[in-house]
Design a protein around this motif. Sequence first.
Motif, PDB file in Angstrom:
ATOM      1  N   VAL A   1      -4.882   7.543  -2.897  1.00 53.76           N
ATOM      2  CA  VAL A   1      -4.804   8.551  -1.463  1.00 53.76           C
ATOM      3  C   VAL A   1      -5.676   9.819  -1.877  1.00 53.76           C
ATOM      4  O   VAL A   1      -5.453  10.392  -2.719  1.00 53.76           O
ATOM      5  CB  VAL A   1      -3.371   9.139  -1.305  1.00 53.76           C
ATOM      6  CG1 VAL A   1      -3.193   9.863  -0.152  1.00 53.76           C
ATOM      7  CG2 VAL A   1      -2.259   7.593  -1.109  1.00 53.76           C
TER       8      VAL A   1
ATOM      9  N   ILE B   1      -7.011   6.183   2.406  1.00 49.65           N
ATOM     10  CA  ILE B   1      -5.709   5.229   1.712  1.00 49.65           C
ATOM     11  C   ILE B   1      -6.505   4.102   1.180  1.00 49.65           C
ATOM     12  O   ILE B   1      -7.113   3.125   2.149  1.00 49.65           O
ATOM     13  CB  ILE B   1      -4.627   5.343   2.467  1.00 49.65           C
ATOM     14  CG1 ILE B   1      -4.039   6.642   3.118  1.00 49.65           C
ATOM     15  CG2 ILE B   1      -3.531   4.470   1.392  1.00 49.65           C
ATOM     16  CD1 ILE B   1      -2.985   6.421   3.959  1.00 49.65           C
TER      17      ILE B   1
ATOM     18  N   THR C   1      -0.083   1.027  -3.021  1.00 47.05           N
ATOM     19  CA  THR C   1      -1.140   1.979  -2.668  1.00 47.05           C
ATOM     20  C   THR C   1      -1.954   2.273  -4.061  1.00 47.05           C
ATOM     21  O   THR C   1      -1.373   2.731  -5.104  1.00 47.05           O
ATOM     22  CB  THR C   1      -0.265   3.291  -2.300  1.00 47.05           C
ATOM     23  OG1 THR C   1       0.788   2.934  -1.222  1.00 47.05           O
ATOM     24  CG2 THR C   1      -1.316   4.386  -1.912  1.00 47.05           C
TER      25      THR C   1
END
Length: 397
Positions: free
Chosen positions: A121, A132, A118
């Motif tokens: 965010v 995201i 990731t």
Amino acid sequence: MEFFKPGVAYDFMKYRNQAVGASLLVCVLAAASLFWPGLNYGIDFSGGTELQVQFQGHIESSELRELLVDLHFESPDVIAVPEHEDTYIIRVRETTTLPEGIDETIASQLGEALDVETLAVRVSPGGDKVSIRFAGDADLAAIGTALTAAGVQVRGDVRRFGPEGDHRYEADLVGVADHMLAQLTDRLGDRAPREPDRVEWVGPRAGQQLRYAALRALLYSIAFIMVYVAFRFDLRFAPGGIIALLHDALFTVGVFVIAQREFNLTIVAALLTIIGYSINDTIVVFDRIRENLGRYRDKNLREIINISTSQTIGRTIMTSVMTMLSITPFMIWGTATIRDISFTMLVGFAIGTYSSIYVAAPITEWMDTYFRRRGEEAKARAAAAKPTTRSSRGARA
């Protein structure tokens, strides 16, 4: 129609000290009221959520307000929309239902649920959308599961957006308005609200920026007006006009504090209108003073101010009265926003007429006295220095 006889010079400056003293006291109290109890900022400046919604059954505004307080919404403001039955504008201080640090919580849950890294965010300040970005492709269902595990209520499905090589995903979240409408539906049953006509929100940081921008707009307008008056007339005229403008704006804001009416961007626009109206009225008086300075060379400035004000007072009163009469119907029958603007203008136009006579003119007289005294002192110093210069030359000879 004439309320004041032409050719008669009324002694307006006779009460200038009392009027300026009263104005100074009012301005001090108005400035103090900005700190306590303070302005009732709208969501434009304080941040919050506003929605307009119609209910399926009849409900009173007082009942709706009490219900929102019972549902733990801070300082709810309920305004009926006269044009539509059982339709209300609801304003609350909350902008999001999500706790602080929700971005980190979501990133942590995504790291546990997905194999892909990731990268970013971001939850919108209104808490109604999450964006995201991943290092690679991600499973939509797994993203939804991770968001639910993070305590976020997703409205609809997670979707991908952006170009093919940019691994970005977003989802709509349940915001304050959705949360409020769901709770109201549970409590009201058959009288439940319909889909809102509009939903708006402003974050606290954006509200603070808007406050600063509004203050800068007022200060810039006053500064440019001061430059205009200084070039248009004389430097001694500018302070009176500017102090009168500050007086009008501060007095009007003080009235808003006392009445606890909502102060928002619309009211700032009305204040700018008042400043423009006030300086226009003041310039009419100043222009007549300048004309009479050349016409009555045997009179002092106080007498000329009385003559000039007496010559323009009929025009000033009639213009102000007719303007306020045209605004009054909006004040009585207008919508909530229109009534606030009309209220601001009524107060501002009335005090602007007063300040042109009893604030701008007396200060101009005092400035003229100050500049004249300085000129006389400079002449006296120059005259005193001349014999010294001659005696020193004689000594050298």
